[in-house]
Design a protein around this motif. Structure first.
Motif, mmCIF file in Angstrom:
data_model
loop_
_atom_site.group_PDB
_atom_site.id
_atom_site.type_symbol
_atom_site.label_atom_id
_atom_site.label_comp_id
_atom_site.label_asym_id
_atom_site.label_seq_id
_atom_site.Cartn_x
_atom_site.Cartn_y
_atom_site.Cartn_z
ATOM 1 N N THR A 97 -11.731 -52.710 -0.602
ATOM 2 C CA THR A 97 -11.134 -52.172 -1.828
ATOM 3 C C THR A 97 -10.036 -53.110 -2.332
ATOM 4 N N GLY A 98 -9.229 -53.646 -1.424
ATOM 5 C CA GLY A 98 -8.196 -54.607 -1.818
ATOM 6 C C GLY A 98 -8.802 -55.836 -2.476
ATOM 7 N N ALA A 99 -9.890 -56.356 -1.900
ATOM 8 C CA ALA A 99 -10.566 -57.520 -2.487
ATOM 9 C C ALA A 99 -11.152 -57.167 -3.848
ATOM 10 N N ALA A 100 -11.713 -55.957 -3.969
ATOM 11 C CA ALA A 100 -12.290 -55.524 -5.244
ATOM 12 C C ALA A 100 -11.216 -55.381 -6.312
ATOM 13 N N VAL A 101 -10.078 -54.811 -5.945
ATOM 14 C CA VAL A 101 -8.969 -54.662 -6.903
ATOM 15 C C VAL A 101 -8.487 -56.031 -7.371
ATOM 16 N N CYS A 102 -8.407 -56.993 -6.461
ATOM 17 C CA CYS A 102 -8.019 -58.355 -6.836
ATOM 18 C C CYS A 102 -9.010 -58.929 -7.845
ATOM 19 N N LEU A 155 -8.446 -57.326 -11.262
ATOM 20 C CA LEU A 155 -7.224 -57.824 -11.906
ATOM 21 C C LEU A 155 -7.397 -59.256 -12.410
ATOM 22 N N VAL A 156 -7.991 -60.118 -11.573
ATOM 23 C CA VAL A 156 -8.174 -61.521 -11.969
ATOM 24 C C VAL A 156 -9.132 -61.633 -13.144
ATOM 25 N N ASN A 157 -10.247 -60.913 -13.090
ATOM 26 C CA ASN A 157 -11.221 -60.987 -14.183
ATOM 27 C C ASN A 157 -10.674 -60.360 -15.468
ATOM 28 N N GLN A 191 -10.244 -62.553 -18.802
ATOM 29 C CA GLN A 191 -10.863 -62.110 -20.049
ATOM 30 C C GLN A 191 -9.855 -62.103 -21.187
ATOM 31 N N ARG A 192 -8.612 -61.803 -20.867
ATOM 32 C CA ARG A 192 -7.564 -61.762 -21.878
ATOM 33 C C ARG A 192 -6.789 -63.076 -21.960
ATOM 34 N N GLN A 193 -7.247 -64.086 -21.217
ATOM 35 C CA GLN A 193 -6.640 -65.417 -21.200
ATOM 36 C C GLN A 193 -5.148 -65.355 -20.905
ATOM 37 N N LEU A 194 -4.800 -64.578 -19.873
ATOM 38 C CA LEU A 194 -3.411 -64.425 -19.475
ATOM 39 C C LEU A 194 -2.967 -65.597 -18.609
ATOM 40 N N TYR A 195 -1.706 -65.931 -18.717
ATOM 41 C CA TYR A 195 -1.112 -66.965 -17.878
ATOM 42 C C TYR A 195 -0.921 -66.444 -16.449
ATOM 43 N N SER A 196 -0.780 -65.133 -16.319
ATOM 44 C CA SER A 196 -0.479 -64.500 -15.030
ATOM 45 C C SER A 196 -1.722 -63.989 -14.306
ATOM 46 N N VAL A 197 -2.841 -64.669 -14.458
ATOM 47 C CA VAL A 197 -4.099 -64.209 -13.853
ATOM 48 C C VAL A 197 -3.928 -63.931 -12.363
ATOM 49 N N TYR A 198 -3.362 -64.872 -11.621
ATOM 50 C CA TYR A 198 -3.206 -64.700 -10.174
ATOM 51 C C TYR A 198 -1.890 -64.014 -9.814
ATOM 52 N N ALA A 199 -0.976 -63.965 -10.765
ATOM 53 C CA ALA A 199 0.300 -63.302 -10.501
ATOM 54 C C ALA A 199 0.136 -61.791 -10.421
ATOM 55 N N VAL A 225 -7.126 -63.248 -3.277
ATOM 56 C CA VAL A 225 -6.309 -64.146 -4.101
ATOM 57 C C VAL A 225 -6.502 -65.586 -3.630
ATOM 58 N N GLY A 226 -6.427 -65.806 -2.313
ATOM 59 C CA GLY A 226 -6.636 -67.150 -1.766
ATOM 60 C C GLY A 226 -8.012 -67.681 -2.082
ATOM 61 N N SER A 227 -9.005 -66.813 -1.990
ATOM 62 C CA SER A 227 -10.381 -67.218 -2.272
ATOM 63 C C SER A 227 -10.567 -67.551 -3.747
ATOM 64 N N LYS A 228 -10.005 -66.719 -4.617
ATOM 65 C CA LYS A 228 -10.149 -66.942 -6.064
ATOM 66 C C LYS A 228 -9.438 -68.221 -6.505
ATOM 67 N N THR A 229 -8.211 -68.438 -6.016
ATOM 68 C CA THR A 229 -7.454 -69.610 -6.458
ATOM 69 C C THR A 229 -8.033 -70.915 -5.940
ATOM 70 N N SER A 230 -8.741 -70.860 -4.815
ATOM 71 C CA SER A 230 -9.296 -72.089 -4.229
ATOM 72 C C SER A 230 -10.770 -72.269 -4.541
ATOM 73 N N GLY A 231 -11.321 -71.420 -5.389
ATOM 74 C CA GLY A 231 -12.745 -71.524 -5.699
ATOM 75 C C GLY A 231 -13.623 -71.131 -4.531
ATOM 76 N N GLY A 232 -13.138 -70.264 -3.668
ATOM 77 C CA GLY A 232 -13.928 -69.752 -2.547
ATOM 78 C C GLY A 232 -13.837 -70.566 -1.278
ATOM 79 N N SER A 233 -13.006 -71.620 -1.255
ATOM 80 C CA SER A 233 -12.970 -72.485 -0.068
ATOM 81 C C SER A 233 -11.879 -72.112 0.930
ATOM 82 N N THR A 234 -10.974 -71.207 0.564
ATOM 83 C CA THR A 234 -9.854 -70.890 1.443
ATOM 84 C C THR A 234 -9.802 -69.396 1.732
ATOM 85 N N ARG A 235 -9.649 -69.069 3.006
ATOM 86 C CA ARG A 235 -9.420 -67.684 3.420
ATOM 87 C C ARG A 235 -8.065 -67.657 4.118
ATOM 88 N N THR A 236 -7.230 -66.681 3.771
ATOM 89 C CA THR A 236 -5.870 -66.689 4.287
ATOM 90 C C THR A 236 -5.615 -65.670 5.386
#
Length: 195
Positions: A11-16, A19-21, A25-33, A79-90
């Motif tokens: 659920t945490g991953a789904a919520v992330c 929020l990111v998508n 979609q709204r072209q926000l600067y705070s996508v990962y924030a 968040v780590g996965s999204k920001t790294s394009g799927g290459s990083t797990r934290t």
């Protein structure tokens, strides 16, 4: 029951992802924030009331604290996965140890290959950048684990409050920048304050 923790993590991953998508979609600067801000806002009550919520039972036969931590781990990992394009797990290091081991193997093979005569096949080349990145992630994970264990031993749940403050310090400025320019965020903010 492990099912509750797994569902909370997912659920945490789904919520992330939502929020990111939504932010993209709204072209926000705070996508990962946005997910980082949510994580910070969840860490505050956890740090301040961890001993109280530790005993609250849930339908999954695990305390609320376990579900809350699992949710935040899923959020953080996504968040780590999204920001790294799927290459990083934290939240787990097995993949990083695997990547580091493979790059070390390539480096050893490359040195051996250089001593031998040139072959028809392309040379095996290791990636120093990937080696440094995975070694750095492993080192920070170990350092964070030791710091967290010592902090919990000496301070208790409150040791996560400074981390929550750091996450807020990182996530609030991009959010405020978007809030100043986004009519949709301004509308959401007004609705939140009216409650």
């Amino acid at each position: 029951n492990a099912l509750g923790a797994i569902l909370a993590f997912m659920t945490g991953a789904a919520v992330c992802a939502v929020l990111v998508n939504w932010g993209r979609q709204r072209q926000l600067y705070s996508v990962y924030a946005l997910p980082l801000m949510l994580e910070a806002l969840m860490l505050f009550p956890f740090g301040l009331m961890g001993t109280v919520t530790l005993n609250w039972n849930t339908p999954f036969a695990v305390p609320l604290t376990v579900l809350l931590l699992s949710f935040m781990m899923g959020l953080q990992n996504a968040v780590g996965s999204k920001t790294s394009g799927g290459s990083t797990r934290t939240t787990h290091m097995t993949g990083n140890f695997t990547d580091l081991g493979m790059e070390l193997g390539k480096a050893l093979f490359w040195r051996r290959q250089r001593r031998q005569a040139a072959t028809v096949l392309p040379a095996v080349q290791h990636d120093w950048h990937r080696m440094r990145m995975t070694a750095g992630l492993i080192a920070m994970f170990v350092l964070g684990g030791i710091t967290g264990a010592l902090g919990f031993k000496h301070i208790g749940f409150f040791c996560v409050v400074p981390l929550a403050l750091l996450l807020l310090a990182l996530s609030v400025p991009p959010f405020l920048r978007d809030a100043a320019h986004s009519t949709e965020l301004q509308t959401l903010w007004r609705r939140f304050h009216q409650r």
